[in-house]
Design an enzyme around this catalytic site. Structure first.
Site, PDB file in Angstrom:
ATOM      1  N   LYS A  70       0.955 -87.170 100.371  1.00  0.00           N
ATOM      2  CA  LYS A  70       2.364 -86.838 100.630  1.00  0.00           C
ATOM      3  C   LYS A  70       2.641 -86.315 102.046  1.00  0.00           C
ATOM      4  O   LYS A  70       3.735 -86.499 102.553  1.00  0.00           O
ATOM      5  CB  LYS A  70       2.835 -85.779  99.626  1.00  0.00           C
ATOM      6  N   ASP A 107      11.824 -84.276  95.379  1.00  0.00           N
ATOM      7  CA  ASP A 107      11.698 -83.042  94.574  1.00  0.00           C
ATOM      8  C   ASP A 107      12.936 -82.173  94.765  1.00  0.00           C
ATOM      9  O   ASP A 107      13.309 -81.413  93.868  1.00  0.00           O
ATOM     10  CB  ASP A 107      10.449 -82.248  94.983  1.00  0.00           C
ATOM     11  N   ALA A 123       4.914 -69.857  96.929  1.00  0.00           N
ATOM     12  CA  ALA A 123       5.217 -70.260  98.300  1.00  0.00           C
ATOM     13  C   ALA A 123       4.409 -71.489  98.708  1.00  0.00           C
ATOM     14  O   ALA A 123       3.989 -71.630  99.853  1.00  0.00           O
ATOM     15  CB  ALA A 123       4.940 -69.093  99.251  1.00  0.00           C
TER      16      ALA A 123
HETATM   17  P1  ATR Z   1       2.574 -76.608  94.675  1.00  0.00           P
HETATM   18  O1  ATR Z   1       2.418 -77.759  95.609  1.00  0.00           O
HETATM   19  O2  ATR Z   1       2.813 -77.018  93.251  1.00  0.00           O
HETATM   20  O3  ATR Z   1       3.608 -75.617  95.131  1.00  0.00           O
HETATM   21  P2  ATR Z   1       0.463 -74.977  95.712  1.00  0.00           P
HETATM   22  O4  ATR Z   1       0.895 -75.357  97.075  1.00  0.00           O
HETATM   23  O5  ATR Z   1      -0.990 -75.009  95.375  1.00  0.00           O
HETATM   24  O6  ATR Z   1       1.156 -75.883  94.617  1.00  0.00           O
HETATM   25  O7  ATR Z   1       1.051 -73.522  95.415  1.00  0.00           O
HETATM   26  C1  ATR Z   1       0.728 -72.830  94.265  1.00  0.00           C
HETATM   27  C2  ATR Z   1       1.490 -71.505  94.206  1.00  0.00           C
HETATM   28  O8  ATR Z   1       1.142 -70.846  92.981  1.00  0.00           O
HETATM   29  C3  ATR Z   1       1.175 -70.546  95.331  1.00  0.00           C
HETATM   30  O9  ATR Z   1       2.337 -69.819  95.681  1.00  0.00           O
HETATM   31  C4  ATR Z   1       0.124 -69.615  94.687  1.00  0.00           C
HETATM   32  O10 ATR Z   1       0.073 -68.319  95.249  1.00  0.00           O
HETATM   33  P3  ATR Z   1      -0.841 -68.005  96.561  1.00  0.00           P
HETATM   34  O11 ATR Z   1      -0.075 -68.481  97.743  1.00  0.00           O
HETATM   35  O12 ATR Z   1      -1.030 -66.538  96.549  1.00  0.00           O
HETATM   36  O13 ATR Z   1      -2.137 -68.771  96.355  1.00  0.00           O
HETATM   37  C5  ATR Z   1       0.662 -69.535  93.289  1.00  0.00           C
HETATM   38  N1  ATR Z   1      -0.397 -69.150  92.349  1.00  0.00           N
HETATM   39  C6  ATR Z   1      -1.383 -69.917  91.862  1.00  0.00           C
HETATM   40  N2  ATR Z   1      -2.178 -69.217  91.025  1.00  0.00           N
HETATM   41  C7  ATR Z   1      -1.661 -67.951  90.978  1.00  0.00           C
HETATM   42  C8  ATR Z   1      -2.011 -66.746  90.303  1.00  0.00           C
HETATM   43  N3  ATR Z   1      -3.092 -66.692  89.485  1.00  0.00           N
HETATM   44  N4  ATR Z   1      -1.247 -65.654  90.497  1.00  0.00           N
HETATM   45  C9  ATR Z   1      -0.163 -65.691  91.314  1.00  0.00           C
HETATM   46  N5  ATR Z   1       0.219 -66.796  91.993  1.00  0.00           N
HETATM   47  C10 ATR Z   1      -0.519 -67.903  91.828  1.00  0.00           C
END
Ligand code: ATR
Length: 276
Positions: A69, A104, A131
């Site tokens: 992407k 999206d 984020a």
């Molecule tokens: P996507 O493309 O679906 O947004 P991503 O870029 O991997 O996926 O982002 C995942 C998000 O879920 C992030 O904001 C992540 O927080 P961090 O930036 O701190 O990594 C959040 N996330 C994933 N697992 C988490 C957890 N166990 N607790 C809190 N936030 C989580």
């Protein structure tokens, strides 16, 4: 009747998991269009060659999924949405040039428009959890719809702060601990993290301070009703689920490739739901 056969595809690596063929296949049949929608497994090394040869392969456009992407931005003319999100998921030709967008944004907006009509009127404050890439698309959509202020809460504050500075003064980064206070003035809460997804930790959140006229959206679609959405429903709040967003994001591509704006119907929802 001599109607030209049109074909589109989803490009990914791997691509087996993609639900796009099911969604577009349903619409092709429903609208009686002489078209096809295929899966194309393309490695990162082969991506630029494959995209350069898209038209020669007979494609009028494509969806793009992981891990391509971001890379596909450089291989196409991205629109404002794709540029702001930093990723594209839909390609189409216009006057010979290959364009890209990120659907999206409208998947999120279109789903909320149906699930919580009026959600964006007087949207003073929205709270977004997470984020990552999905949060970017959602922030773009919220600002486009006139959100006065978006509180962006993330486990890793630095990532939220970086996004907030990229999106300007209406987006404020906040610590997870600021949640109860932020929710107190929110008209909309959106979860873009993977918390609450099957196999992931639950999203531990108390919606007690959320106003009675707020809406709640979750991008997670497995399970369909996440604990967050279940809690919101118990409180009588309108909810928008991740499956709705997935279906609504497919609308624009279909209309660009096949010339009909398709409808997201209960039948289509049931079809994809049965496959989750
Ligand atoms: P996507 O493309 O679906 O947004 P991503 O870029 O991997 O996926 O982002 C995942 C998000 O879920 C992030 O904001 C992540 O927080 P961090 O930036 O701190 O990594 C959040 N996330 C994933 N697992 C988490 C957890 N166990 N607790 C809190 N936030 C989580």
């Amino acid at each position: 009747m001599g109607e030209e056969m049109r074909a589109a595809c989803v490009i990914g690596w791997p691509v087996k998991h993609s639900r796009s063929p099911m969604i577009h296949g349903y619409w092709l049949k429903k609208y009686g269009i002489a078209g096809e929608y295929r899966r194309e497994a393309v490695t990162p090394e082969d991506l630029s060659g494959f995209v350069a040869g898209l038209a020669e392969r007979g494609y009028v456009g494509a969806n793009v999924t992981l891990p391509h992407k971001e890379a596909v931005l450089r291989l196409s003319v991205p629109d404002a949405r794709a540029k702001a999100v930093g990723a594209a998921n839909t390609l189409w030709f216009e006057q010979g040039a290959l364009h890209s967008t990120n659907t999206d944004v409208e998947g999120f907006l279109g789903n909320l428009d149906v699930a919580a009509p009026g959600w964006d009127s007087g949207l003073t404050t929205a709270v977004v959890l997470g984020a990552g890439g999905s949060a970017r698309a959602i922030l773009y959509g919220l600002l486009e719809r006139g959100a006065g202020r978006v509180v962006l809460i993330n486990r890793t504050l630095a990532k939220a702060a970086a996004l907030a500075s990229a999106f300007g003064p209406r987006v404020e980064a906040s610590e997870w601990s600021a949640m109860p206070e932020a929710l107190g003035s929110a008209r909309l809460l959106v979860n873009t993290t993977s918390l609450g997804m099957t196999g992931q930790p639950p999203l531990d959140i108390d919606l007690g301070t959320l106003p009675r006229d707020a809406a709640v959206a979750d991008i997670v679609y497995a399970p369909l009703v996440t604990p967050l959405l279940a809690q919101a429903r118990v409180r009588g709040l309108p909810t928008a689920d991740g499956l709705g967003m997935l279906l609504h994001q497919a609308v624009r591509g279909f209309s660009l490739w096949f010339g009909i704006t398709p409808e997201v119907t209960p039948d289509l929802r049931a079809l994809v739901e049965a496959d989750l």
